[in-house]
Design an enzyme around this catalytic site. Sequence first.
Site, short mmCIF file in Angstrom:
data_model
loop_
_atom_site.label_atom_id
_atom_site.label_comp_id
_atom_site.label_asym_id
_atom_site.label_seq_id
_atom_site.Cartn_x
_atom_site.Cartn_y
_atom_site.Cartn_z
N GLN A 67 0.81 -1.20 0.00
CA GLN A 67 0.00 0.00 0.00
C GLN A 67 0.85 1.27 0.00
O GLN A 67 1.86 1.36 0.69
CB GLN A 67 -0.93 0.03 1.23
CG GLN A 67 -2.06 -0.98 1.17
CD GLN A 67 -1.73 -2.25 1.91
OE1 GLN A 67 -0.60 -2.75 1.82
NE2 GLN A 67 -2.69 -2.79 2.65
N LYS A 71 -11.64 -2.84 -14.77
CA LYS A 71 -10.25 -2.54 -14.44
C LYS A 71 -9.44 -3.82 -14.43
O LYS A 71 -8.83 -4.19 -13.44
CB LYS A 71 -10.17 -1.85 -13.08
CG LYS A 71 -10.81 -0.48 -13.04
CD LYS A 71 -10.66 0.16 -11.69
CE LYS A 71 -11.30 1.54 -11.64
NZ LYS A 71 -11.15 2.19 -10.33
N HIS A 81 -4.16 -6.75 -1.39
CA HIS A 81 -2.78 -6.41 -1.02
C HIS A 81 -2.11 -7.58 -0.30
O HIS A 81 -1.62 -7.45 0.83
CB HIS A 81 -2.74 -5.16 -0.14
CG HIS A 81 -3.01 -3.89 -0.91
ND1 HIS A 81 -2.09 -3.32 -1.76
CD2 HIS A 81 -4.11 -3.10 -0.95
CE1 HIS A 81 -2.59 -2.22 -2.29
NE2 HIS A 81 -3.82 -2.06 -1.82
#
Length: 355
Positions: A124, A152, A179
């Site tokens: 991040q 996306k 993540h």
Amino acid sequence: MHSSEMQKSVSVQVDSDFALLLPSGAYEIKKMEPRSKLRRVILFCLLLSLFGMVAFGYFCPDQVCALSPRERVSEAVALTYAEAPGRPLPDMIAQPGLSYDEVLHDDFRFDLNAHDVMVFLHIQKTGGTSFGKHLVMDLDLKRPCNCQRARKRCHCFRPHSNEIWLFSRYSTGWKCGLHADFTELTACVGGELDRNEGSAVHRRYFYITLLREPVARYLSEYRHVKRGATWKGSRHWCQGRTATGAEVPPCYNGDSWRGVTLEEFAACPWNLANNRQTRMLADLALVGCYNGTLRHRTSDTDRVLLASAKRNLAAMAYFGLTEFQKNPAFCANRRRSRWSLLQHKPGQRGVPDAC
């Protein structure tokens, strides 16, 4: 002369057993197996064993076929190697992936036509969103990634097959969790690719990541959380299970931490923003995953994680520094990018404003 001395026994190759009585004594004729047949049986067994060992090592995943399960390494062992900066950890806790030295000196080139896979570890607030878009939109490839306007997501296939060569947010999505860190990716990527492609393939993995100056990254995450970000979709997967709410408790009540002050943000002892880059690069199994490591952190625990993070970073094929994306060459390349394919333009949220 005794009869026992007169009786003699010889062995010859015949079709059946029989006894022959001769004046000089009694001879017992026994049937023997041909030696050539016995040799063929032994040779077949050896070849079968050799084939089994080769097949076992080639097709079976590391996490399944390891001779012994990976257990928590004692802090004393890891700390021995943490004392000397840059000294690698022992082989018993080595991680998969090709290191930069191997790529540089042993001519391990990334081969799109083989089974090589690039895995992007997205930490991040390190510029990974922009970098990830460059990976799917701006590489000069024989078969460029096919990016769809409405989603996306891009399809990044090899030149002559529909196998995936890039494992990242914009190519495969968050298949291993939002993540995902190094511990999650190394336990997850192979299985996800096998399920996606419908078969188990022996692959080489090239891990890459971006790092950022720690204080700047921390403040950037604070501002992102202040706007309402939570990353609730993160799994925190380690040693076969997801961390519990008690192991990774939230620092706030309600849906988000919107409007938090910097003092409140920094005061939470189990805030995952603290030392995030080291934690996401380390092998968390070395310190028992999340079991007590957030609430009861010690200096020894932090040193073990740092030693492991350095080891894993050295084993990556590439890592970049976010600050170097601010140079003029990067800005010129970025302005030529096809941002419209993913409905992003310079200046929008998620795209750096340094240019």
